[in-house]
Write an enzyme that holds these catalytic residues in place. Structure first.
Site, PDB file in Angstrom:
ATOM      1  N   HIS A  98      13.282  -5.893  -4.357  1.00  0.00           N
ATOM      2  CA  HIS A  98      13.459  -6.570  -5.006  1.00  0.00           C
ATOM      3  C   HIS A  98      14.844  -6.530  -6.539  1.00  0.00           C
ATOM      4  O   HIS A  98      14.576  -5.485  -6.487  1.00  0.00           O
ATOM      5  CB  HIS A  98      12.976  -7.163  -6.473  1.00  0.00           C
ATOM      6  CG  HIS A  98      11.419  -7.854  -5.550  1.00  0.00           C
ATOM      7  ND1 HIS A  98      10.922  -9.366  -5.752  1.00  0.00           N
ATOM      8  CD2 HIS A  98      10.834  -7.619  -3.332  1.00  0.00           C
ATOM      9  CE1 HIS A  98       9.923  -9.657  -4.850  1.00  0.00           C
ATOM     10  NE2 HIS A  98       9.825  -8.754  -3.874  1.00  0.00           N
ATOM     11  N   GLU A 111       3.947  -3.846  -7.857  1.00  0.00           N
ATOM     12  CA  GLU A 111       3.940  -3.177  -7.313  1.00  0.00           C
ATOM     13  C   GLU A 111       4.271  -2.005  -7.303  1.00  0.00           C
ATOM     14  O   GLU A 111       4.577  -0.602  -6.692  1.00  0.00           O
ATOM     15  CB  GLU A 111       4.644  -3.801  -5.974  1.00  0.00           C
ATOM     16  CG  GLU A 111       4.931  -5.014  -5.362  1.00  0.00           C
ATOM     17  CD  GLU A 111       4.846  -5.291  -4.181  1.00  0.00           C
ATOM     18  OE1 GLU A 111       5.318  -4.425  -3.249  1.00  0.00           O
ATOM     19  OE2 GLU A 111       5.314  -5.934  -3.853  1.00  0.00           O
TER      20      GLU A 111
END
Length: 444
Positions: free
Chosen positions: A272, A49
């Site tokens: 995360h 990402e």
């Protein structure tokens, strides 16, 4: 007894959640990530990402001394978001974009625009050839009604195929990334069973991090607890997987994750948690004559796992078939809607022809309404045409994966029966008298 040489490799993996202008504190978090990577000096850094190439270039500049070799994998409309930084020279790279990755009209999810893929980098760690993979699979937005499960299943299938077919000559295989699957999910079991990859969390001798190795936790301020339902504390969906070869044994000496907060900072690195695994590569110097014994043991181990792999593949094939039926229904709906739009357009053209056929008759509808209705008809026709093409492509990909799984199941069943995979075309085999056909016949 074999002599060994050991090499230690520190691997780092993180989903950066780097959507410019949308992700919270994105520039500050990238600065934090860069500072941390410079300080820790991991051997391999696998990022997901990193959606903006500007952010990648900024990290590349900051890590130029600690990680002089890097690569950014480009794919899709806004990129794959995958990047790798390494202390070791990267000799070759390749990126494979998954054939299925969500739906373009689900813009609020955004997976389709991201061009989810798996990136591969070939590098040398000492005298060993290492194939390093980084990937990011489609997200699971609902545990109860996961409409993307067939897509993620196809991605898992393509991922294991890609790894198996590209890592044949590698001494070491390392995979890191956000798989968006729980440890016991079908796609995860399929990936690990087929490739032989081992989970660093399950294999580590020492662990320091979140409970149960979770990488998406409720204590992270960027996480909404609604996203974790029905898992209150969190889930584990990010992994570092590895395997060796006949030349190398790999052990995970330690593994750690971040725990939400970052000292001296108001927010964490990402939504995360980051993973760090310290792997020990033991190069085997096998005396002459023991290689065949090792190969024999490997074959026995493979045979023992064959039945389990057949069950996993059969289950995966069932999920793909569910996706096939859904895609067929959606294509039928698009076709039916297109036909209705075409009928409405023909009706409108017939009404428009009335003044020409009946001289002196006036147009029964206001001109503005007539044009608006015509625009609506053309919009319906264009949309349904594009949807028909998309669903046809989805069907082809699902059918291709299902066919490949059917062939793989047949091949595994032959191994379980103890017959060679390749037989002469004129070879005939007969069952012993009184013995019926095995239940392992390949399904059509």
């Amino acid at each position: 007894m074999a002599n060994t040489d050991s090499v230690s490799v520190r691997v780092f993996s993180l989903n950066c959640w780097g959507i410019r202008y949308l992700s919270k504190h994105c520039p500050q978090r990238y600065a934090m990530i860069g500072d941390m990577l410079c300080k820790e000096e991991h051997d391999l850094v696998l990022l997901q990402e990193v959606w903006s190439e500007k952010d990648y270039l900024s990290l590349k500049k900051k890590l130029a001394y600690s990680h002089p070799h890097s690569h950014y994998f480009k794919s899709g409309v806004i990129g794959s978001g995958l990047a790798i930084f390494s202390k070791h020279r990267i000799h070759d790279t390749f990126v494979y974009r998954y054939s299925l990755n969500g739906y373009p009209y689900m813009a609020h999810h955004g997976d389709w625009f991201g061009g989810k893929a798996v990136g591969m980098a070939v590098l040398n760690i000492g005298k060993l050839t290492a194939n390093v993979y980084v990937t990011h699979l489609h997200a699971e937005y609902s545990r109860e009604k996961d409409s993307y499960l067939p897509h993620r299943m196809v991605q898992s299938w393509e991922l294991q195929q890609f790894i198996r077919h590209t890592s044949a000559g590698a001494d070491v295989v390392i995979l890191g990334g956000d798989l968006n699957m729980h440890p016991q999910d079908l796609g995860n079991r399929l990936l690990r069973a087929y490739t032989g990859l081992r989970d660093s969390y399950l294999e580590t001798a020492k662990f320091d991090g979140c409970e149960d190795g979770m990488t998406l936790i409720a204590d992270n301020p960027f996480i909404s607890k609604k996203e974790l339902v029905p898992f209150e504390k969190g889930i584990r969906i990010d992994y570092i997987l590895f395997k060796g070869s006949s030349k190398v044994d790999i052990h995970c000496d330690s593994m750690s994750t971040t725990k939400g907060s970052v000292p001296d900072h108001a927010f964490p690195y990402s939504d995360h948690e980051a993973l760090t695994a310290e792997l020990r590569l033991d190069t085997l110097h096998t005396p002459t004559g023991t290689g065949s014994d090792r190969q024999s043991k490997d074959q026995e181990c493979d045979a023992g796992k064959g039945a389990e792999l057949v069950d996993i593949l059969t289950e995966a094939r069932t999920e793909v078939k569910v996706g096939l039926h859904c895609a067929e229904r959606m294509r039928y709906t698009a076709t039916r809607t297109g036909v209705m739009g075409l009928a409405l357009l023909i009706l409108e053209l017939a009404i428009a022809a009335v003044p020409w056929l009946a001289l002196g008759a006036e147009q029964p509808f206001p001109r503005t309404s007539f044009y608006l209705l015509a625009a609506l008809c053309f919009a319906i026709l264009l949309t349904t045409f594009l949807l028909y093409i998309f669903y046809t492509m989805e069907l082809k990909s699902l059918q291709g994966a299902e066919d490949q799984m059917r062939l793989a199941i047949g091949s595994l069943q032959e191994k379980l029966r103890g017959f060679p995979l390749a037989q002469p075309h004129n070879a005939q085999w007969k069952l012993p008298e009184g013995q019926e056909h095995s239940a392992f016949e390949p399904e059509e």
